[in-house]
Design a protein around this motif. Structure first.
Motif, short mmCIF file in Angstrom:
data_model
loop_
_atom_site.label_atom_id
_atom_site.label_comp_id
_atom_site.label_asym_id
_atom_site.label_seq_id
_atom_site.Cartn_x
_atom_site.Cartn_y
_atom_site.Cartn_z
N ALA A 14 0.83 -1.21 0.00
CA ALA A 14 0.00 0.00 0.00
C ALA A 14 0.87 1.26 0.00
O ALA A 14 0.54 2.25 -0.66
CB ALA A 14 -0.94 -0.01 1.20
N GLU A 15 1.98 1.21 0.71
CA GLU A 15 2.89 2.35 0.75
C GLU A 15 3.43 2.68 -0.64
O GLU A 15 3.54 3.85 -1.01
CB GLU A 15 4.07 1.99 1.68
N THR A 16 3.74 1.66 -1.42
CA THR A 16 4.24 1.86 -2.78
C THR A 16 3.13 2.42 -3.67
O THR A 16 3.38 3.30 -4.50
CB THR A 16 4.78 0.54 -3.35
N ILE A 17 1.92 1.94 -3.48
CA ILE A 17 0.78 2.45 -4.26
C ILE A 17 0.60 3.95 -3.98
O ILE A 17 0.46 4.75 -4.90
CB ILE A 17 -0.51 1.67 -3.93
N ARG A 18 0.66 4.32 -2.70
CA ARG A 18 0.54 5.75 -2.36
C ARG A 18 1.69 6.55 -2.97
O ARG A 18 1.49 7.68 -3.43
CB ARG A 18 0.54 5.93 -0.84
N GLU A 28 -4.75 9.75 -8.87
CA GLU A 28 -5.38 9.70 -7.55
C GLU A 28 -6.78 9.12 -7.67
O GLU A 28 -7.53 9.45 -8.58
CB GLU A 28 -5.46 11.11 -6.96
N PRO A 29 -7.15 8.26 -6.73
CA PRO A 29 -8.48 7.68 -6.77
C PRO A 29 -9.51 8.64 -6.16
O PRO A 29 -9.15 9.60 -5.49
CB PRO A 29 -8.33 6.43 -5.89
N ASP A 30 -10.76 8.32 -6.43
CA ASP A 30 -11.83 9.05 -5.74
C ASP A 30 -11.80 8.66 -4.27
O ASP A 30 -11.18 7.67 -3.88
CB ASP A 30 -13.19 8.67 -6.34
N ARG A 31 -12.48 9.46 -3.45
CA ARG A 31 -12.59 9.16 -2.02
C ARG A 31 -14.05 8.84 -1.73
O ARG A 31 -14.96 9.47 -2.27
CB ARG A 31 -12.16 10.37 -1.18
#
Length: 152
Positions: A14-18, A28-31
């Motif tokens: 997840a850190e790499t994805i961010r 950037e994805p939607d929230r």
């Protein structure tokens, strides 16, 4: 899908994805209403594309350029071919350097004989000699994926 599911599906932390979001490789994805990232299939596809490129030891700038080119599906693919040719040349240069490294390590290992003390160690002596002698040729950075496009 949430970042944990995306990370599990792609085997990318997840850190790499961010990080990929931060540097602009991944949009950037939607929230959702609670503020959590909500990823779509397009994010999954892009992340898998990035992963395949990284597995080929491509640098971030090379991946960014391939993404830019992929977003122009009707364009001539000569730029993609040229980028891959540059990357292939870099890989070939690294292979030559790794073969030279292998030869040097074999020579160092041959300097070791049984029954010696560390003080008499031919390997450590060879390494100390090498460290004191500055290299005359320019060396490239060999951390995987750190080369830039066009560098051989």
């Amino acid at each position: 899908m949430k970042i944990g599911e995306l990370a599990k599906t792609t085997a990318i932390p997840a850190e790499t994805i961010r990080y990929y979001e931060k540097i602009g490789l991944l949009p950037e994805p939607d929230r959702d209403n609670s503020g959590y990232r909500s990823y779509r299939n397009a994010h999954l596809d892009r992340l898998l594309f990035i992963k395949r490129c990284r597995n080929l030891d491509m640098a971030q700038d090379e991946i960014r350029e391939l993404i830019r080119l992929a977003e122009q599906p009707e364009a001539d693919c000569s730029e993609v071919d040229a980028l891959l040719a540059r990357h292939l040349n870099h890989v070939r240069e690294r292979l030559k350097e790794l073969a030279s490294l292998e030869e040097t390590l074999e020579q160092l290992q041959e300097a070791c004989t049984d029954g010696r003390t560390v003080r008499e160690c031919g390997i450590l002596g060879g390494l100390s000699t090498e460290l004191e002698t500055p290299e005359s040729e320019d060396r490239h950075n060999h951390v995987p994926g750190t080369h830039g496009p066009g560098q051989n």
